[in-house]
Scaffold this motif. Sequence first.
Motif, PDB file in Angstrom:
ATOM      1  N   PHE A 116       0.824  -1.201   0.000  1.00 20.14           N
ATOM      2  CA  PHE A 116       0.000   0.000   0.000  1.00 20.14           C
ATOM      3  C   PHE A 116       0.863   1.258   0.000  1.00 20.14           C
ATOM      4  O   PHE A 116       0.531   2.265  -0.632  1.00 20.14           O
ATOM      5  CB  PHE A 116      -0.928  -0.023   1.208  1.00 20.14           C
ATOM      6  N   GLY A 117       1.996   1.209   0.714  1.00 21.43           N
ATOM      7  CA  GLY A 117       2.891   2.352   0.750  1.00 21.43           C
ATOM      8  C   GLY A 117       3.511   2.672  -0.593  1.00 21.43           C
ATOM      9  O   GLY A 117       3.941   3.807  -0.841  1.00 21.43           O
ATOM     10  N   ARG A 118       3.550   1.667  -1.481  1.00 22.88           N
ATOM     11  CA  ARG A 118       4.169   1.849  -2.801  1.00 22.88           C
ATOM     12  C   ARG A 118       3.162   1.908  -3.931  1.00 22.88           C
ATOM     13  O   ARG A 118       3.523   2.226  -5.069  1.00 22.88           O
ATOM     14  CB  ARG A 118       5.145   0.685  -3.064  1.00 22.88           C
ATOM     15  N   ASP A 119       1.907   1.613  -3.646  1.00 22.11           N
ATOM     16  CA  ASP A 119       0.900   1.477  -4.702  1.00 22.11           C
ATOM     17  C   ASP A 119      -0.341   2.283  -4.342  1.00 22.11           C
ATOM     18  O   ASP A 119      -1.024   1.988  -3.365  1.00 22.11           O
ATOM     19  CB  ASP A 119       0.542  -0.005  -4.868  1.00 22.11           C
ATOM     20  N   ASP A 120      -0.623   3.313  -5.108  1.00 21.53           N
ATOM     21  CA  ASP A 120      -1.782   4.173  -4.836  1.00 21.53           C
ATOM     22  C   ASP A 120      -3.046   3.506  -5.389  1.00 21.53           C
ATOM     23  O   ASP A 120      -3.541   3.847  -6.458  1.00 21.53           O
ATOM     24  CB  ASP A 120      -1.576   5.540  -5.486  1.00 21.53           C
ATOM     25  N   ASP A 121      -3.554   2.540  -4.638  1.00 22.50           N
ATOM     26  CA  ASP A 121      -4.696   1.734  -5.068  1.00 22.50           C
ATOM     27  C   ASP A 121      -5.790   1.853  -4.018  1.00 22.50           C
ATOM     28  O   ASP A 121      -5.632   1.401  -2.876  1.00 22.50           O
ATOM     29  CB  ASP A 121      -4.257   0.276  -5.226  1.00 22.50           C
ATOM     30  N   ALA A 122      -6.908   2.448  -4.394  1.00 20.06           N
ATOM     31  CA  ALA A 122      -7.996   2.679  -3.436  1.00 20.06           C
ATOM     32  C   ALA A 122      -8.570   1.371  -2.907  1.00 20.06           C
ATOM     33  O   ALA A 122      -8.929   1.258  -1.726  1.00 20.06           O
ATOM     34  CB  ALA A 122      -9.098   3.518  -4.083  1.00 20.06           C
ATOM     35  N   GLU A 123      -8.682   0.360  -3.761  1.00 19.51           N
ATOM     36  CA  GLU A 123      -9.230  -0.924  -3.321  1.00 19.51           C
ATOM     37  C   GLU A 123      -8.283  -1.612  -2.342  1.00 19.51           C
ATOM     38  O   GLU A 123      -8.712  -2.201  -1.353  1.00 19.51           O
ATOM     39  CB  GLU A 123      -9.488  -1.827  -4.526  1.00 19.51           C
ATOM     40  N   LEU A 124      -6.971  -1.518  -2.606  1.00 18.61           N
ATOM     41  CA  LEU A 124      -5.983  -2.085  -1.687  1.00 18.61           C
ATOM     42  C   LEU A 124      -6.061  -1.386  -0.333  1.00 18.61           C
ATOM     43  O   LEU A 124      -5.963  -2.025   0.715  1.00 18.61           O
ATOM     44  CB  LEU A 124      -4.578  -1.968  -2.271  1.00 18.61           C
ATOM     45  N   GLN A 125      -6.254  -0.069  -0.351  1.00 19.80           N
ATOM     46  CA  GLN A 125      -6.389   0.677   0.888  1.00 19.80           C
ATOM     47  C   GLN A 125      -7.557   0.143   1.721  1.00 19.80           C
ATOM     48  O   GLN A 125      -7.436  -0.048   2.932  1.00 19.80           O
ATOM     49  CB  GLN A 125      -6.614   2.159   0.580  1.00 19.80           C
ATOM     50  N   PHE A 126      -8.675  -0.115   1.064  1.00 17.23           N
ATOM     51  CA  PHE A 126      -9.853  -0.623   1.769  1.00 17.23           C
ATOM     52  C   PHE A 126      -9.585  -2.015   2.338  1.00 17.23           C
ATOM     53  O   PHE A 126      -9.969  -2.320   3.475  1.00 17.23           O
ATOM     54  CB  PHE A 126     -11.040  -0.653   0.815  1.00 17.23           C
ATOM     55  N   VAL A 127      -8.922  -2.868   1.575  1.00 16.62           N
ATOM     56  CA  VAL A 127      -8.595  -4.217   2.049  1.00 16.62           C
ATOM     57  C   VAL A 127      -7.664  -4.148   3.254  1.00 16.62           C
ATOM     58  O   VAL A 127      -7.834  -4.881   4.237  1.00 16.62           O
ATOM     59  CB  VAL A 127      -7.955  -5.049   0.915  1.00 16.62           C
ATOM     60  N   VAL A 128      -6.670  -3.248   3.202  1.00 15.07           N
ATOM     61  CA  VAL A 128      -5.730  -3.093   4.314  1.00 15.07           C
ATOM     62  C   VAL A 128      -6.471  -2.711   5.591  1.00 15.07           C
ATOM     63  O   VAL A 128      -6.271  -3.319   6.652  1.00 15.07           O
ATOM     64  CB  VAL A 128      -4.656  -2.028   3.970  1.00 15.07           C
ATOM     65  N   HIS A 129      -7.340  -1.713   5.500  1.00 17.38           N
ATOM     66  CA  HIS A 129      -8.046  -1.262   6.702  1.00 17.38           C
ATOM     67  C   HIS A 129      -9.052  -2.303   7.190  1.00 17.38           C
ATOM     68  O   HIS A 129      -9.262  -2.450   8.401  1.00 17.38           O
ATOM     69  CB  HIS A 129      -8.749   0.068   6.427  1.00 17.38           C
ATOM     70  N   THR A 130      -9.653  -3.041   6.264  1.00 16.54           N
ATOM     71  CA  THR A 130     -10.577  -4.097   6.668  1.00 16.54           C
ATOM     72  C   THR A 130      -9.841  -5.199   7.420  1.00 16.54           C
ATOM     73  O   THR A 130     -10.308  -5.693   8.454  1.00 16.54           O
ATOM     74  CB  THR A 130     -11.290  -4.688   5.435  1.00 16.54           C
ATOM     75  N   LEU A 131      -8.676  -5.598   6.915  1.00 15.64           N
ATOM     76  CA  LEU A 131      -7.892  -6.636   7.589  1.00 15.64           C
ATOM     77  C   LEU A 131      -7.378  -6.144   8.932  1.00 15.64           C
ATOM     78  O   LEU A 131      -7.333  -6.902   9.905  1.00 15.64           O
ATOM     79  CB  LEU A 131      -6.729  -7.075   6.697  1.00 15.64           C
ATOM     80  N   HIS A 132      -7.017  -4.870   9.001  1.00 12.69           N
ATOM     81  CA  HIS A 132      -6.570  -4.305  10.276  1.00 12.69           C
ATOM     82  C   HIS A 132      -7.694  -4.373  11.312  1.00 12.69           C
ATOM     83  O   HIS A 132      -7.475  -4.759  12.469  1.00 12.69           O
ATOM     84  CB  HIS A 132      -6.137  -2.851  10.070  1.00 12.69           C
ATOM     85  N   PHE A 133      -8.898  -4.007  10.896  1.00 10.62           N
ATOM     86  CA  PHE A 133     -10.069  -4.113  11.775  1.00 10.62           C
ATOM     87  C   PHE A 133     -10.245  -5.555  12.242  1.00 10.62           C
ATOM     88  O   PHE A 133     -10.448  -5.821  13.434  1.00 10.62           O
ATOM     89  CB  PHE A 133     -11.299  -3.633  11.010  1.00 10.62           C
ATOM     90  N   GLU A 134     -10.158  -6.488  11.309  1.00  9.53           N
ATOM     91  CA  GLU A 134     -10.367  -7.892  11.643  1.00  9.53           C
ATOM     92  C   GLU A 134      -9.318  -8.399  12.640  1.00  9.53           C
ATOM     93  O   GLU A 134      -9.647  -9.106  13.596  1.00  9.53           O
ATOM     94  CB  GLU A 134     -10.334  -8.751  10.381  1.00  9.53           C
ATOM     95  N   LEU A 135      -8.063  -8.040  12.421  1.00 10.71           N
ATOM     96  CA  LEU A 135      -6.996  -8.489  13.321  1.00 10.71           C
ATOM     97  C   LEU A 135      -7.259  -8.028  14.751  1.00 10.71           C
ATOM     98  O   LEU A 135      -7.179  -8.820  15.702  1.00 10.71           O
ATOM     99  CB  LEU A 135      -5.648  -7.960  12.827  1.00 10.71           C
ATOM    100  N   HIS A 136      -7.587  -6.758  14.913  1.00 12.21           N
ATOM    101  CA  HIS A 136      -7.791  -6.239  16.268  1.00 12.21           C
ATOM    102  C   HIS A 136      -9.065  -6.793  16.905  1.00 12.21           C
ATOM    103  O   HIS A 136      -9.097  -7.015  18.125  1.00 12.21           O
ATOM    104  CB  HIS A 136      -7.810  -4.712  16.243  1.00 12.21           C
ATOM    105  N   MET A 137     -10.079  -7.063  16.094  1.00 16.89           N
ATOM    106  CA  MET A 137     -11.277  -7.678  16.666  1.00 16.89           C
ATOM    107  C   MET A 137     -11.032  -9.136  17.042  1.00 16.89           C
ATOM    108  O   MET A 137     -11.626  -9.647  17.997  1.00 16.89           O
ATOM    109  CB  MET A 137     -12.454  -7.570  15.687  1.00 16.89           C
ATOM    110  N   ARG A 138     -10.152  -9.806  16.328  1.00 14.06           N
ATOM    111  CA  ARG A 138      -9.795 -11.185  16.719  1.00 14.06           C
ATOM    112  C   ARG A 138      -9.080 -11.184  18.064  1.00 14.06           C
ATOM    113  O   ARG A 138      -9.301 -12.072  18.902  1.00 14.06           O
ATOM    114  CB  ARG A 138      -8.894 -11.814  15.657  1.00 14.06           C
ATOM    115  N   ILE A 139      -8.205 -10.207  18.276  1.00 16.61           N
ATOM    116  CA  ILE A 139      -7.535 -10.102  19.586  1.00 16.61           C
ATOM    117  C   ILE A 139      -8.585  -9.951  20.682  1.00 16.61           C
ATOM    118  O   ILE A 139      -8.517 -10.604  21.732  1.00 16.61           O
ATOM    119  CB  ILE A 139      -6.559  -8.908  19.592  1.00 16.61           C
ATOM    120  N   ALA A 140      -9.572  -9.079  20.432  1.00 18.21           N
ATOM    121  CA  ALA A 140     -10.638  -8.873  21.416  1.00 18.21           C
ATOM    122  C   ALA A 140     -11.451 -10.153  21.624  1.00 18.21           C
ATOM    123  O   ALA A 140     -11.823 -10.500  22.754  1.00 18.21           O
ATOM    124  CB  ALA A 140     -11.552  -7.739  20.969  1.00 18.21           C
TER     125      ALA A 140
END
Length: 248
Positions: free
Chosen positions: A133-157
């Motif tokens: 994501f830091g190297r590729d200006d891709d809006a869909e990739l951005q959404f996938v990154v934030h979705t996975l980040h949400f999922e990871l932290h909710m799994r911890i919870a």
Amino acid sequence: MNMSSGKVTEIGTGGAASLSNKAYFRIRERILRGELRPGEVLSARRLAKEFEMSLLPVSQALRQLENDKLVESRPRAGTRVRIPQPDEVRGRCIVREALEAQSARLCCVQATQKERIELLRLAKQLDTLYDRFGRDDDAELQFVVHTLHFELHMRIAEYARCPELKEVIEMNQVLIYNWFFDIAADRRSLPADFHMRLLQAVTGSDPLAADEAMRAHVQYGVVETLEQIVPQEANDWRLPRPKSRRTG
């Protein structure tokens, strides 16, 4: 959550299918995708026409988004995507730190070996995506990154084995606000192995180390975020707009 669907509507919902809920999640997804930027004006009539709905459910959706502090409205000025304010960002960070540090501490004690392996796998996948994501200006990739980040932290919870704590994290939308602030600040990169280092502590044997690692994780980049998202005064509808000067 079905990552392949690309639908943020599954985050924090009970599957309600009313028109107002549909409008709510469609608008919220656009905000979280960065398609609707902070300060952008929202027209209920235009959205109702686009969604092929009456004005009522869209207006209800906007009111809910205002309650969630993702949009803001003002008499005779209309409704717009909320512009985060410094005190709000600091306050949300404090709440997130308190809740997620406890979540990390409990997860360190309660998670099974299989769950620990899963968390490490998700962390590695997330770090790989952030690097892209830091190297590729891709809006869909951005959404996938934030979705996975949400999922990871909710799994911890979830693996903390305290349903009440997980419920409070969801109800306070601490991860949604973090997502919103990252979009507003256009954060595109993180240090290498940022989430792997966190999860190595969370899946380790020391709850205090997990607690400290999560606090440092949450606090990372807050100062930079504040510098990026604070609007220029002339663009803020809360303040008088300067009078235009006529030339000629």
